[in-house]
Design an enzyme around this catalytic site. Sequence first.
Site, PDB file in Angstrom:
ATOM      1  N   TYR A  34      12.951  14.773  -9.049  1.00 43.10           N
ATOM      2  CA  TYR A  34      11.967  13.707  -9.239  1.00 43.10           C
ATOM      3  C   TYR A  34      10.564  14.268  -9.039  1.00 43.10           C
ATOM      4  O   TYR A  34      10.333  15.101  -8.165  1.00 43.10           O
ATOM      5  CB  TYR A  34      12.167  12.578  -8.227  1.00 43.10           C
ATOM      6  CG  TYR A  34      13.328  11.650  -8.491  1.00 43.10           C
ATOM      7  CD1 TYR A  34      14.327  11.973  -9.405  1.00 43.10           C
ATOM      8  CD2 TYR A  34      13.431  10.445  -7.802  1.00 43.10           C
ATOM      9  CE1 TYR A  34      15.390  11.118  -9.630  1.00 43.10           C
ATOM     10  CE2 TYR A  34      14.498   9.587  -8.023  1.00 43.10           C
ATOM     11  CZ  TYR A  34      15.477   9.932  -8.927  1.00 43.10           C
ATOM     12  OH  TYR A  34      16.534   9.075  -9.134  1.00 43.10           O
ATOM     13  N   HIS A  76      11.761  -0.764   0.840  1.00 38.48           N
ATOM     14  CA  HIS A  76      11.689   0.225  -0.232  1.00 38.48           C
ATOM     15  C   HIS A  76      10.565   1.231   0.002  1.00 38.48           C
ATOM     16  O   HIS A  76      10.407   2.173  -0.758  1.00 38.48           O
ATOM     17  CB  HIS A  76      11.482  -0.503  -1.575  1.00 38.48           C
ATOM     18  CG  HIS A  76      11.607   0.363  -2.777  1.00 38.48           C
ATOM     19  ND1 HIS A  76      10.528   0.695  -3.583  1.00 38.48           N
ATOM     20  CD2 HIS A  76      12.687   0.984  -3.326  1.00 38.48           C
ATOM     21  CE1 HIS A  76      10.946   1.461  -4.569  1.00 38.48           C
ATOM     22  NE2 HIS A  76      12.245   1.665  -4.441  1.00 38.48           N
ATOM     23  N   HIS A  96       8.360   9.671 -11.153  1.00 38.15           N
ATOM     24  CA  HIS A  96       8.741   8.686 -10.138  1.00 38.15           C
ATOM     25  C   HIS A  96       7.575   8.226  -9.268  1.00 38.15           C
ATOM     26  O   HIS A  96       7.712   7.296  -8.498  1.00 38.15           O
ATOM     27  CB  HIS A  96       9.842   9.298  -9.255  1.00 38.15           C
ATOM     28  CG  HIS A  96      10.553   8.330  -8.370  1.00 38.15           C
ATOM     29  ND1 HIS A  96      10.349   8.289  -7.005  1.00 38.15           N
ATOM     30  CD2 HIS A  96      11.463   7.356  -8.637  1.00 38.15           C
ATOM     31  CE1 HIS A  96      11.104   7.348  -6.468  1.00 38.15           C
ATOM     32  NE2 HIS A  96      11.787   6.762  -7.432  1.00 38.15           N
ATOM     33  N   ARG A 108       6.887   4.963 -16.864  1.00 39.56           N
ATOM     34  CA  ARG A 108       8.054   5.764 -17.201  1.00 39.56           C
ATOM     35  C   ARG A 108       9.119   4.955 -17.954  1.00 39.56           C
ATOM     36  O   ARG A 108       9.727   5.415 -18.910  1.00 39.56           O
ATOM     37  CB  ARG A 108       8.691   6.340 -15.934  1.00 39.56           C
ATOM     38  CG  ARG A 108       9.800   7.334 -16.224  1.00 39.56           C
ATOM     39  CD  ARG A 108      10.657   7.600 -15.011  1.00 39.56           C
ATOM     40  NE  ARG A 108      11.636   6.551 -14.810  1.00 39.56           N
ATOM     41  CZ  ARG A 108      12.065   6.134 -13.619  1.00 39.56           C
ATOM     42  NH1 ARG A 108      11.555   6.652 -12.535  1.00 39.56           N
ATOM     43  NH2 ARG A 108      12.980   5.198 -13.515  1.00 39.56           N
TER      44      ARG A 108
END
Length: 220
Positions: free
Chosen positions: A42, A9, A162, A134
């Site tokens: 984003y 990720h 983000h 968020r």
Amino acid sequence: YGIVGLKIHSKICMVVRQETEGIRRYCHVGTGNYDHHTARIYEDFGILTADPEVGKDLADLFNGLTGYSHATDYRRLLVAPDKLRPALLDLIDREIESGRGQMILKVNSLADPEMVEKLYEASSAGVEIDLIVRGICCLRPGVPGKSERIRVRSLVGRHLEHSRVFHFANGAGPGEAVTYIGSADLMGRNLDRRVEVMLEVRHPPTLGRLREALEVSLTD
């Protein structure tokens, strides 16, 4: 390429060039996906650097992901799943021990039970904590005797928040702040079941820009 059972990720890129003075590594470490669609909507941070330490770290990490080595000690990176969780717990402990601790954490989600309990512990010990979350936040701020010094904000705007930023006022020693940016949220899957990368930012002008962005978020 990758490690069996772990999703990669992290948002990292490295270009190696043969130049007249020798080999040079150009590195990008960010919080956002390498996707031309989401890049337009984003909010994210990224750092492009030729810092030799960062280059060595990313070279070690990429060699590990491609099976050429298994480096676990990095100079400027915190890498999940091996090192990130214990490093964050240690950084929180330093704020507790400082007697004048302060943290600012900006994430998409805060849902890991151990991290939630550790933040409660820090608040009870007198650490001032600002969280910019968020989405999911499993921590409850303002509970007497437990989370009185924790403030939580969620920003809603034209762009999807983000970025992940971890700022510790005493992370490098008493009165010496440390700031990281990267891909990890404070969730079990990010800390234990994914390859995540957080980079320690040391370039003073860049640190100033990050601090400015956090301050804008906290005064929204």
